[in-house]
Write a protein that holds these residues in place. Structure first.
Motif, PDB file in Angstrom:
ATOM      1  N   ALA A  72      34.756  38.357  37.767  1.00 31.90           N
ATOM      2  CA  ALA A  72      35.025  37.593  38.986  1.00 31.90           C
ATOM      3  C   ALA A  72      36.231  36.672  38.811  1.00 31.90           C
ATOM      4  CB  ALA A  72      33.788  36.784  39.374  1.00 31.90           C
ATOM      5  N   LEU A  73      36.293  35.982  37.683  1.00 30.68           N
ATOM      6  CA  LEU A  73      37.409  35.074  37.458  1.00 30.68           C
ATOM      7  C   LEU A  73      38.715  35.839  37.240  1.00 30.68           C
ATOM      8  CD1 LEU A  73      37.966  32.066  37.335  1.00 30.68           C
ATOM      9  CD2 LEU A  73      37.556  32.120  34.876  1.00 30.68           C
ATOM     10  N   ALA A  74      38.648  36.997  36.578  1.00 33.72           N
ATOM     11  CA  ALA A  74      39.848  37.810  36.385  1.00 33.72           C
ATOM     12  C   ALA A  74      40.388  38.318  37.721  1.00 33.72           C
ATOM     13  CB  ALA A  74      39.544  38.978  35.454  1.00 33.72           C
ATOM     14  N   VAL A  75      39.506  38.729  38.609  1.00 31.59           N
ATOM     15  CA  VAL A  75      39.936  39.147  39.945  1.00 31.59           C
ATOM     16  C   VAL A  75      40.594  37.980  40.675  1.00 31.59           C
ATOM     17  CG1 VAL A  75      39.102  39.889  42.209  1.00 31.59           C
ATOM     18  CG2 VAL A  75      38.266  41.022  40.140  1.00 31.59           C
ATOM     19  N   LEU A  76      40.007  36.797  40.554  1.00 33.84           N
ATOM     20  CA  LEU A  76      40.603  35.614  41.170  1.00 33.84           C
ATOM     21  C   LEU A  76      41.978  35.327  40.593  1.00 33.84           C
ATOM     22  CD1 LEU A  76      40.008  33.348  43.210  1.00 33.84           C
ATOM     23  CD2 LEU A  76      39.045  32.020  41.323  1.00 33.84           C
ATOM     24  N   PHE A  77      42.121  35.486  39.278  1.00 29.71           N
ATOM     25  CA  PHE A  77      43.425  35.287  38.641  1.00 29.71           C
ATOM     26  C   PHE A  77      44.448  36.297  39.162  1.00 29.71           C
ATOM     27  CE2 PHE A  77      41.745  33.248  34.440  1.00 29.71           C
ATOM     28  CZ  PHE A  77      41.423  32.104  35.157  1.00 29.71           C
ATOM     29  N   SER A  78      44.018  37.538  39.372  1.00 33.32           N
ATOM     30  CA  SER A  78      44.951  38.567  39.823  1.00 33.32           C
ATOM     31  C   SER A  78      45.432  38.329  41.245  1.00 33.32           C
ATOM     32  CB  SER A  78      44.293  39.949  39.734  1.00 33.32           C
ATOM     33  OG  SER A  78      43.281  40.105  40.718  1.00 33.32           O
ATOM     34  N   GLN A  79      44.648  37.572  42.014  1.00 34.18           N
ATOM     35  CA  GLN A  79      45.021  37.297  43.392  1.00 34.18           C
ATOM     36  C   GLN A  79      45.833  36.019  43.550  1.00 34.18           C
ATOM     37  OE1 GLN A  79      44.222  39.669  45.841  1.00 34.18           O
ATOM     38  NE2 GLN A  79      43.659  40.712  43.946  1.00 34.18           N
ATOM     39  N   SER A  80      45.804  35.158  42.545  1.00 37.18           N
ATOM     40  CA  SER A  80      46.505  33.878  42.654  1.00 37.18           C
ATOM     41  C   SER A  80      47.029  33.459  41.290  1.00 37.18           C
ATOM     42  CB  SER A  80      45.567  32.799  43.220  1.00 37.18           C
ATOM     43  OG  SER A  80      46.187  31.532  43.209  1.00 37.18           O
ATOM     44  N   ARG A  81      48.339  33.471  41.129  1.00 33.76           N
ATOM     45  CA  ARG A  81      48.947  33.020  39.881  1.00 33.76           C
ATOM     46  C   ARG A  81      48.737  31.525  39.670  1.00 33.76           C
ATOM     47  NH1 ARG A  81      50.752  36.275  35.684  1.00 33.76           N
ATOM     48  NH2 ARG A  81      51.496  38.244  36.532  1.00 33.76           N
ATOM     49  N   ILE A  82      48.646  30.784  40.764  1.00 35.25           N
ATOM     50  CA  ILE A  82      48.452  29.333  40.646  1.00 35.25           C
ATOM     51  C   ILE A  82      47.099  29.037  40.016  1.00 35.25           C
ATOM     52  CG2 ILE A  82      48.195  27.180  41.951  1.00 35.25           C
ATOM     53  CD1 ILE A  82      50.189  28.259  43.965  1.00 35.25           C
ATOM     54  N   ILE A  83      46.055  29.725  40.482  1.00 29.91           N
ATOM     55  CA  ILE A  83      44.718  29.525  39.925  1.00 29.91           C
ATOM     56  C   ILE A  83      44.680  29.957  38.470  1.00 29.91           C
ATOM     57  CG2 ILE A  83      42.308  30.245  40.079  1.00 29.91           C
ATOM     58  CD1 ILE A  83      42.630  30.420  43.082  1.00 29.91           C
ATOM     59  N   GLU A  84      45.355  31.064  38.144  1.00 27.92           N
ATOM     60  CA  GLU A  84      45.394  31.513  36.759  1.00 27.92           C
ATOM     61  C   GLU A  84      46.083  30.488  35.864  1.00 27.92           C
ATOM     62  OE1 GLU A  84      47.093  35.222  34.024  1.00 27.92           O
ATOM     63  OE2 GLU A  84      47.439  35.176  36.195  1.00 27.92           O
ATOM     64  N   THR A  85      47.223  29.979  36.322  1.00 29.99           N
ATOM     65  CA  THR A  85      47.945  28.969  35.542  1.00 29.99           C
ATOM     66  C   THR A  85      47.115  27.703  35.363  1.00 29.99           C
ATOM     67  OG1 THR A  85      50.044  29.826  36.405  1.00 29.99           O
ATOM     68  CG2 THR A  85      50.082  27.632  35.398  1.00 29.99           C
ATOM     69  N   ILE A 131      35.849  39.369  27.993  1.00 23.10           N
ATOM     70  CA  ILE A 131      35.778  40.001  29.312  1.00 23.10           C
ATOM     71  C   ILE A 131      36.906  39.485  30.197  1.00 23.10           C
ATOM     72  CG2 ILE A 131      34.370  40.346  31.371  1.00 23.10           C
ATOM     73  CD1 ILE A 131      33.252  41.763  28.978  1.00 23.10           C
ATOM     74  N   LEU A 132      37.091  38.184  30.213  1.00 19.66           N
ATOM     75  CA  LEU A 132      38.128  37.585  31.055  1.00 19.66           C
ATOM     76  C   LEU A 132      39.518  38.067  30.647  1.00 19.66           C
ATOM     77  CD1 LEU A 132      39.102  35.543  33.192  1.00 19.66           C
ATOM     78  CD2 LEU A 132      39.048  33.803  31.400  1.00 19.66           C
ATOM     79  N   SER A 133      39.829  37.980  29.370  1.00 18.16           N
ATOM     80  CA  SER A 133      41.181  38.318  28.918  1.00 18.16           C
ATOM     81  C   SER A 133      41.472  39.807  29.092  1.00 18.16           C
ATOM     82  CB  SER A 133      41.368  37.904  27.458  1.00 18.16           C
ATOM     83  OG  SER A 133      40.436  38.563  26.624  1.00 18.16           O
ATOM     84  N   ASN A 134      40.525  40.673  28.737  1.00 22.05           N
ATOM     85  CA  ASN A 134      40.763  42.114  28.863  1.00 22.05           C
ATOM     86  C   ASN A 134      40.878  42.548  30.315  1.00 22.05           C
ATOM     87  OD1 ASN A 134      40.255  42.032  26.033  1.00 22.05           O
ATOM     88  ND2 ASN A 134      39.553  44.137  26.104  1.00 22.05           N
ATOM     89  N   THR A 135      40.010  42.020  31.177  1.00 29.81           N
ATOM     90  CA  THR A 135      40.063  42.403  32.585  1.00 29.81           C
ATOM     91  C   THR A 135      41.328  41.874  33.246  1.00 29.81           C
ATOM     92  OG1 THR A 135      37.643  42.309  32.648  1.00 29.81           O
ATOM     93  CG2 THR A 135      38.773  42.426  34.750  1.00 29.81           C
ATOM     94  N   THR A 136      41.731  40.662  32.897  1.00 27.70           N
ATOM     95  CA  THR A 136      42.981  40.114  33.431  1.00 27.70           C
ATOM     96  C   THR A 136      44.165  40.977  33.027  1.00 27.70           C
ATOM     97  OG1 THR A 136      42.073  37.861  33.348  1.00 27.70           O
ATOM     98  CG2 THR A 136      44.465  38.077  33.493  1.00 27.70           C
TER      99      THR A 136
END
Length: 257
Positions: A72-85, A131-136
């Protein structure tokens, strides 16, 4: 031969172990023979199985939560670079923080009457990051030419995510799951060492208890069960990976051929 050779080697190691313990008269409180370990496993089988179920239950729950939250968090990161940063550095901090160091704090926050919940949180912390790093990484690795093609045909962001990015990220996710499954078990064991295991004792607590009583054969029996859990988790996830990828991904197709 693929299975017979490792089994034969393991049998030879156990036989040599048994012989050396007998030949050099090694005290059982230093190194018990495999036969003594088997006797301890048989005599303490009910209590060890109850402890195994406690550890396995927390491990599987932590692994499931790690997969759900990580994806879920990786999908969120893929949709928003700001949230990932904004959030990714804190995920790294969570990963590199020793579980033993924060176990007392988690217990205080959760409460001593809910130790099993504290164990679940600690095991989740250990299993979450792969999970987070690989999915991202997998979501980022989708072919940009295909993304442009999807957009050219008017695909929405949701369609690009579900029909291109997530399938492209599946091999990365499955690889991260194999790592995370073992880490969930390790996290559970380390958490049991650091925090105890509440009203139901896990295998790590059984190892500590047997060590304090110099019941070394029982320690080895519990260790063998822990190793068995780890191997079973790895092969189960490897099987999931094979069946999920065998018809379309190059690595699985090559293995199938």
């Amino acid at each position: 031969m693929r299975y017979a050779i490792p089994l034969a080697f393991g049998a030879c190691v156990l036989g040599l172990w048994e012989f050396l313990v007998w030949a050099f008269d090694v005290p059982p409180f230093l190194l018990p023979a495999p036969s003594a370990i088997s006797v301890a496993l048989a005599s303490d089988f009910p209590s060890l199985m109850a402890s195994l179920w406690t550890t396995l239950r927390i491990t599987l729950l932590a692994f499931g939560l790690a997969v759900l939250s990580g994806v879920a968090l990786a999908v969120l990161f893929s949709q928003s670079r700001i949230i990932e940063t904004m959030l990714y550095p804190y995920a790294v901090v969570l990963q590199v923080t020793p579980v033993v160091a924060i176990a007392p704090l988690i217990i205080i926050w959760v409460g001593y009457e809910r130790i099993n919940l504290a164990l679940l949180i600690l095991a989740w912390i250990v299993a979450f990051f792969p999970i987070l790093s690989n999915t991202t990484l997998g979501l980022r690795s989708a072919d940009h030419n295909l993304i442009d093609l999807f957009r050219l045909y008017g695909a929405s962001n949701w369609q690009i995510l579900t029909r291109l990015k997530l399938p492209s990220a599946l091999p990365y996710l499955l690889s991260g799951m194999k790592t995370s499954g073992g880490l969930a078990l390790i996290g559970t064991v380390v958490a049991e060492y650091g925090a105890g295991s509440g009203t139901a004792t896990g295998l790590a607590w059984r190892i500590l208890e047997a060590g304090n009583r110099l019941q070394i054969a029982r320690m080895f029996a519990a260790l063998a069960l822990l190793a068995g859990i780890g191997v079973a988790i790895f092969f189960a996830l490897s099987l999931v990976e094979y069946f999920a990828l065998r018809h379309w991904h190059e690595s699985a197709v090559a293995k199938n051929d």
